[in-house]
Design a protein around this motif. Structure first.
Motif, PDB file in Angstrom:
ATOM      1  N   ASP A 195       0.808  -1.221   0.000  1.00  0.00           N
ATOM      2  CA  ASP A 195       0.000   0.000   0.000  1.00  0.00           C
ATOM      3  C   ASP A 195       0.842   1.272   0.000  1.00  0.00           C
ATOM      4  O   ASP A 195       0.303   2.370   0.080  1.00  0.00           O
ATOM      5  CB  ASP A 195      -0.909   0.033   1.238  1.00  0.00           C
ATOM      6  CG  ASP A 195      -1.967  -1.043   1.200  1.00  0.00           C
ATOM      7  OD1 ASP A 195      -2.240  -1.551   0.104  1.00  0.00           O
ATOM      8  OD2 ASP A 195      -2.511  -1.365   2.263  1.00  0.00           O
ATOM      9  N   LEU A 234      -0.092   4.145  -2.412  1.00  0.00           N
ATOM     10  CA  LEU A 234      -1.349   4.788  -2.048  1.00  0.00           C
ATOM     11  C   LEU A 234      -1.179   5.672  -0.816  1.00  0.00           C
ATOM     12  O   LEU A 234      -1.740   6.760  -0.737  1.00  0.00           O
ATOM     13  CB  LEU A 234      -2.430   3.731  -1.787  1.00  0.00           C
ATOM     14  CG  LEU A 234      -2.853   2.905  -2.993  1.00  0.00           C
ATOM     15  CD1 LEU A 234      -3.797   1.789  -2.578  1.00  0.00           C
ATOM     16  CD2 LEU A 234      -3.517   3.801  -4.026  1.00  0.00           C
ATOM     17  N   VAL A 269      -9.776   4.096  -1.716  1.00  0.00           N
ATOM     18  CA  VAL A 269      -8.933   3.183  -2.500  1.00  0.00           C
ATOM     19  C   VAL A 269      -7.931   2.481  -1.583  1.00  0.00           C
ATOM     20  O   VAL A 269      -7.728   1.264  -1.684  1.00  0.00           O
ATOM     21  CB  VAL A 269      -8.204   3.938  -3.633  1.00  0.00           C
ATOM     22  CG1 VAL A 269      -7.146   3.083  -4.283  1.00  0.00           C
ATOM     23  CG2 VAL A 269      -9.203   4.422  -4.666  1.00  0.00           C
ATOM     24  N   LEU A 270      -7.337   3.221  -0.671  1.00  0.00           N
ATOM     25  CA  LEU A 270      -6.389   2.632   0.271  1.00  0.00           C
ATOM     26  C   LEU A 270      -7.081   1.613   1.170  1.00  0.00           C
ATOM     27  O   LEU A 270      -6.563   0.521   1.402  1.00  0.00           O
ATOM     28  CB  LEU A 270      -5.736   3.730   1.116  1.00  0.00           C
ATOM     29  CG  LEU A 270      -4.669   3.294   2.105  1.00  0.00           C
ATOM     30  CD1 LEU A 270      -3.501   2.640   1.372  1.00  0.00           C
ATOM     31  CD2 LEU A 270      -4.179   4.475   2.904  1.00  0.00           C
ATOM     32  N   SER A 322      -9.905  -0.045   0.537  1.00  0.00           N
ATOM     33  CA  SER A 322     -10.453  -1.181  -0.204  1.00  0.00           C
ATOM     34  C   SER A 322      -9.393  -1.995  -0.934  1.00  0.00           C
ATOM     35  O   SER A 322      -9.715  -2.997  -1.564  1.00  0.00           O
ATOM     36  CB  SER A 322     -11.503  -0.693  -1.210  1.00  0.00           C
ATOM     37  OG  SER A 322     -10.886   0.096  -2.201  1.00  0.00           O
ATOM     38  N   ALA A 323      -8.140  -1.618  -0.837  1.00  0.00           N
ATOM     39  CA  ALA A 323      -7.076  -2.349  -1.533  1.00  0.00           C
ATOM     40  C   ALA A 323      -6.900  -3.762  -0.987  1.00  0.00           C
ATOM     41  O   ALA A 323      -6.397  -4.633  -1.675  1.00  0.00           O
ATOM     42  CB  ALA A 323      -5.763  -1.583  -1.442  1.00  0.00           C
ATOM     43  N   LYS A 324      -7.330  -3.992   0.236  1.00  0.00           N
ATOM     44  CA  LYS A 324      -7.117  -5.281   0.879  1.00  0.00           C
ATOM     45  C   LYS A 324      -8.309  -6.230   0.763  1.00  0.00           C
ATOM     46  O   LYS A 324      -8.248  -7.336   1.266  1.00  0.00           O
ATOM     47  CB  LYS A 324      -6.799  -5.054   2.354  1.00  0.00           C
ATOM     48  CG  LYS A 324      -5.536  -4.266   2.586  1.00  0.00           C
ATOM     49  CD  LYS A 324      -5.313  -4.050   4.067  1.00  0.00           C
ATOM     50  CE  LYS A 324      -4.083  -3.240   4.306  1.00  0.00           C
ATOM     51  NZ  LYS A 324      -4.336  -1.830   4.463  1.00  0.00           N
ATOM     52  N   SER A 369     -12.136  -7.943  -5.112  1.00  0.00           N
ATOM     53  CA  SER A 369     -12.395  -6.947  -6.149  1.00  0.00           C
ATOM     54  C   SER A 369     -13.874  -6.590  -6.267  1.00  0.00           C
ATOM     55  O   SER A 369     -14.201  -5.436  -6.554  1.00  0.00           O
ATOM     56  CB  SER A 369     -11.851  -7.420  -7.490  1.00  0.00           C
ATOM     57  OG  SER A 369     -12.512  -8.597  -7.888  1.00  0.00           O
ATOM     58  N   GLN A 419     -14.551  -4.360  -3.466  1.00  0.00           N
ATOM     59  CA  GLN A 419     -13.786  -3.138  -3.697  1.00  0.00           C
ATOM     60  C   GLN A 419     -14.578  -2.180  -4.592  1.00  0.00           C
ATOM     61  O   GLN A 419     -14.648  -0.986  -4.325  1.00  0.00           O
ATOM     62  CB  GLN A 419     -12.455  -3.475  -4.338  1.00  0.00           C
ATOM     63  CG  GLN A 419     -11.523  -2.311  -4.490  1.00  0.00           C
ATOM     64  CD  GLN A 419     -10.192  -2.730  -5.098  1.00  0.00           C
ATOM     65  OE1 GLN A 419     -10.129  -3.687  -5.868  1.00  0.00           O
ATOM     66  NE2 GLN A 419      -9.147  -2.024  -4.743  1.00  0.00           N
TER      67      GLN A 419
END
Length: 145
Positions: free
Chosen positions: A13, A16, A68-69, A71-73, A76, A79
């Motif tokens: 991350d 981001l 975005v940061l 939901s990066a984990k 998809s 996300q």
């Protein structure tokens, strides 16, 4: 033997987070500059317009980077739901805030407008700079023919 460049931060991350950090820094600079300029040109009304514009414009853009940061984990599909939900939510909040503020005259409408536009440009530019400046690992493999 493949050539590998080492990243400045190996966390996935990191780009981001760098974008969010640079965006916050850009917003902080914009708040100071717009508050000073708006106060010079429109007095206390300008100061209020600049502060409100910074909060609205900066919050609008930084919410996207934070979503975005966050939901990066996750998966998809989820996300996409988180990002779409955050976009719709912040759009509704921005429309409601502007509708409520329209009733009042304690701030300069011009200062608000120019600061929102400035916040969108400065924060997006700062986030882009943060992403592009951040080093990410790359591997180059030489192939023999």
């Amino acid at each position: 033997m493949p050539a590998v460049s080492t990243p400045s931060d190996t966390h996935p991350d990191a780009p981001l987070r760098a974008a969010l950090r640079y965006g916050l820094l850009g917003l902080a600079v914009l708040v100071v500059v717009s508050a000073v300029l708006a106060s010079i040109f429109a007095g206390l009304h300008g100061l209020w317009g600049a502060l409100l514009g910074s909060a609205i414009g900066g919050g609008f853009i930084l919410t996207t980077a934070a979503a975005v940061l966050f939901s990066a984990k996750i998966q998809s599909g989820l996300q996409g739901i988180v990002l779409l939900g955050s976009w719709v939510g912040k759009l509704l909040v921005a429309v409601i805030v502007i509708a409520v503020l329209k009733q009042y005259d304690f701030y300069s409408h011009n200062a608000l407008f120019f600061t929102v536009v400035g916040a969108l440009l400065v924060v997006l530019g700062a986030e882009t700079y943060g992403l592009l400046r951040h080093r990410v690992p790359t591997v180059q493999v030489e192939r023999e023919l």
